[in-house]
Design an enzyme around this catalytic site. Sequence first.
Site, PDB file in Angstrom:
ATOM      1  N   ASP A  99       9.957  15.527   7.449  1.00  0.00           N
ATOM      2  CA  ASP A  99       9.322  15.324   6.155  1.00  0.00           C
ATOM      3  C   ASP A  99       7.745  15.455   6.392  1.00  0.00           C
ATOM      4  O   ASP A  99       7.092  14.436   5.999  1.00  0.00           O
ATOM      5  CB  ASP A  99       9.787  13.783   6.052  1.00  0.00           C
ATOM      6  CG  ASP A  99       9.413  13.293   4.295  1.00  0.00           C
ATOM      7  OD1 ASP A  99       9.275  14.350   3.629  1.00  0.00           O
ATOM      8  OD2 ASP A  99       9.421  12.327   3.989  1.00  0.00           O
ATOM      9  N   SER A 127       9.108   0.102   2.573  1.00  0.00           N
ATOM     10  CA  SER A 127       7.664  -0.024   1.752  1.00  0.00           C
ATOM     11  C   SER A 127       6.800  -0.565   2.912  1.00  0.00           C
ATOM     12  O   SER A 127       7.101  -1.094   3.870  1.00  0.00           O
ATOM     13  CB  SER A 127       8.141  -1.576   0.708  1.00  0.00           C
ATOM     14  OG  SER A 127       9.165  -1.096  -0.161  1.00  0.00           O
ATOM     15  N   VAL A 128       5.592  -0.272   2.480  1.00  0.00           N
ATOM     16  CA  VAL A 128       4.513  -0.704   3.824  1.00  0.00           C
ATOM     17  C   VAL A 128       3.718  -1.613   3.038  1.00  0.00           C
ATOM     18  O   VAL A 128       3.180  -1.348   1.796  1.00  0.00           O
ATOM     19  CB  VAL A 128       3.765   0.785   4.017  1.00  0.00           C
ATOM     20  CG1 VAL A 128       2.895   0.307   4.730  1.00  0.00           C
ATOM     21  CG2 VAL A 128       4.705   1.740   4.374  1.00  0.00           C
ATOM     22  N   THR A 156      11.415   6.080  -0.277  1.00  0.00           N
ATOM     23  CA  THR A 156      12.777   5.785  -0.629  1.00  0.00           C
ATOM     24  C   THR A 156      13.491   4.880   0.324  1.00  0.00           C
ATOM     25  O   THR A 156      14.265   3.908  -0.280  1.00  0.00           O
ATOM     26  CB  THR A 156      13.643   7.272  -0.435  1.00  0.00           C
ATOM     27  OG1 THR A 156      13.042   8.123  -1.047  1.00  0.00           O
ATOM     28  CG2 THR A 156      14.983   7.120  -0.834  1.00  0.00           C
ATOM     29  N   PHE A 157      12.990   4.600   1.668  1.00  0.00           N
ATOM     30  CA  PHE A 157      13.958   3.909   2.567  1.00  0.00           C
ATOM     31  C   PHE A 157      12.910   2.791   3.162  1.00  0.00           C
ATOM     32  O   PHE A 157      13.485   1.984   4.012  1.00  0.00           O
ATOM     33  CB  PHE A 157      14.298   4.575   3.757  1.00  0.00           C
ATOM     34  CG  PHE A 157      15.140   5.789   3.347  1.00  0.00           C
ATOM     35  CD1 PHE A 157      16.165   5.843   2.483  1.00  0.00           C
ATOM     36  CD2 PHE A 157      14.650   7.285   3.860  1.00  0.00           C
ATOM     37  CE1 PHE A 157      16.951   7.054   1.943  1.00  0.00           C
ATOM     38  CE2 PHE A 157      15.447   8.241   3.298  1.00  0.00           C
ATOM     39  CZ  PHE A 157      16.413   8.106   2.363  1.00  0.00           C
ATOM     40  N   LYS A 196       5.653  -1.810   8.023  1.00  0.00           N
ATOM     41  CA  LYS A 196       6.332  -1.061   7.244  1.00  0.00           C
ATOM     42  C   LYS A 196       7.787  -2.036   7.386  1.00  0.00           C
ATOM     43  O   LYS A 196       8.248  -2.204   8.326  1.00  0.00           O
ATOM     44  CB  LYS A 196       6.626   0.372   8.071  1.00  0.00           C
ATOM     45  CG  LYS A 196       7.517   1.453   7.444  1.00  0.00           C
ATOM     46  CD  LYS A 196       7.726   2.541   8.298  1.00  0.00           C
ATOM     47  CE  LYS A 196       8.715   3.353   7.692  1.00  0.00           C
ATOM     48  NZ  LYS A 196       8.913   4.642   8.087  1.00  0.00           N
ATOM     49  N   ILE A 211       0.611  -1.231  -0.020  1.00  0.00           N
ATOM     50  CA  ILE A 211      -0.116   0.027  -0.070  1.00  0.00           C
ATOM     51  C   ILE A 211       0.899   1.370  -0.049  1.00  0.00           C
ATOM     52  O   ILE A 211       0.397   2.480   0.129  1.00  0.00           O
ATOM     53  CB  ILE A 211      -0.857   0.122   1.203  1.00  0.00           C
ATOM     54  CG1 ILE A 211      -0.363  -0.061   2.493  1.00  0.00           C
ATOM     55  CG2 ILE A 211      -1.930  -1.206   1.172  1.00  0.00           C
ATOM     56  CD1 ILE A 211      -0.841  -0.032   3.928  1.00  0.00           C
ATOM     57  N   GLY A 212       2.145   1.303   0.177  1.00  0.00           N
ATOM     58  CA  GLY A 212       2.979   2.304  -0.120  1.00  0.00           C
ATOM     59  C   GLY A 212       4.327   1.884  -0.374  1.00  0.00           C
ATOM     60  O   GLY A 212       4.949   0.982   0.059  1.00  0.00           O
ATOM     61  N   GLU A 213       5.214   3.029  -0.749  1.00  0.00           N
ATOM     62  CA  GLU A 213       6.488   2.979  -1.018  1.00  0.00           C
ATOM     63  C   GLU A 213       7.394   4.168  -0.934  1.00  0.00           C
ATOM     64  O   GLU A 213       7.119   4.995  -1.350  1.00  0.00           O
ATOM     65  CB  GLU A 213       6.848   2.122  -2.315  1.00  0.00           C
ATOM     66  CG  GLU A 213       8.082   1.761  -2.782  1.00  0.00           C
ATOM     67  CD  GLU A 213       8.398   1.209  -3.919  1.00  0.00           C
ATOM     68  OE1 GLU A 213       9.653   0.456  -4.336  1.00  0.00           O
ATOM     69  OE2 GLU A 213       7.418   1.319  -4.768  1.00  0.00           O
TER      70      GLU A 213
END
Length: 491
Positions: free
Chosen positions: A170, A64-65, A61-62, A83, A57-59
């Site tokens: 961020d 992935s989710v 730089t450091f 995560k 469901i997400g990505e």
Amino acid sequence: MFEMECSAEDISTEGCSMKSDRAQRKRKVSRDVELEIELLLKAVPQLAKVFHIIDKIGEGTFSSVYLGEAQMRDGRRKMFALKYLIPTSHPTRIAAELQCLTVAGGRENVMGVTYCFRKEDRVVIVMPYIEHQPIVDIIGLLSFEEVRLYIYHLLKALKHIHQCGIIHRDIKPNNFLYNRKSKMYALVDFGLAQGTADTQIELLKDLTGLCKVPRPVFGERNLNSCTPLRSTTKQAASKRELVKLRKTEEPAPRSPLPVRTQSSSQKPQKTLQQGLTCSCYLTDRVCNICMARKQQVAPRAGTPGFRAPEILTKCPNQGTAIDVWSAGVILLSLLSGRYPFFKASDDLIALTQIMTIRGSRETIRAAKTYGKALVCSQELPRQDLRTLCETLRGRRSSRDNNVSPAAERSHDETLTHRPADPNLQPHRGGETTTCLTKQSSVSGGEVEEEELGWDIVPDEAYDLLDQLLDLNPSTRITAAEALLHPLFTDL
């Protein structure tokens, strides 16, 4: 170091018994994602005992989710966000992120941590899952009241982490999850966090020993990166020569090195004289003395478009005010109906875009307060924020309201292209989404802007925006002060 005492004893390890429901799920997962999930379960096999990983469901730089489902001991099934941190992350950085989540998380709109798995250098942080929609998909549907509540809850989260001595670094819509239906909010991703001088997060203090210049944001050239370990002998010798030149009392008289020559008729610079400190100040050239100076190092971590002016100008003393600036950029996007509002390929272009909104003279004056000298070839006027936002939203004509062409041009350059239909607004990836100009389609019907409250936006909203986007970090409003702003009196 990363193992945690968790209060997840009510999670059953019978995660593999959920095969019947898997067939019922009509979620389409690409083959690439299936392969990634397989690799994740091989890397951290303990996950398979607890979770059925459904999708990615997400990505970032450091990391992935992934979305995982767990069988609870009482029979319920609950969703979690998993995560997975890339193995190259520094151990102290990973531990510091975990400590931020445990110390500050779980309250005041800050995401907490439920569980943590580790196998060797592979770490997975398990957090509650909040179903949400990306801002880019709903920005044209939000009412002013929703925007007001969104910013209020974001400021609540910032106040809380700043009191804990955490600088998030961020802040952006993707890191502040919002569920419109349940009115839930959550600040996530402390992977770039830093500590203030009095931080409560002990591990953030240890990060000062690491490389002070953060890794570049994916897809962006890092103009201030650390020297690679495998630097060539020639580069090392050149660096030693520059340092040696700096240590000498008087550099040998040489002509300044040209950086940009504006015209061939320009008068040549005079050679360096004895005892002259610098011959290139406020010019378009760089002299030998400045070339010999050690490059100033300052943190640049963050997402392009949301970085504060003090980050763009490499100010070494950066505090919680950088998060407040990012919140201001978010509010600017929501009030104008344009996301992303700023999008630049490098720091200088980003600074120029800020100047088109806040004014070049004001930007130069603010930079001077923290020891930076800026030169702008063209004076850019300060924009009235209400006029700017209402013009971009389509409620005013730029010709009738004196919106600077530079401001409109600067904003247009942040977008991929402008479609023929004026009601369509481009965004990342070249796709289009309905912009709230005169009307938007909601649940199959047409909703006038007046029904969403955009015809009666109070002056307090633009006053708060002005204070959040204060170019001077020392006078910029804090999150705690912003919560006391008249815009939020009834909250």
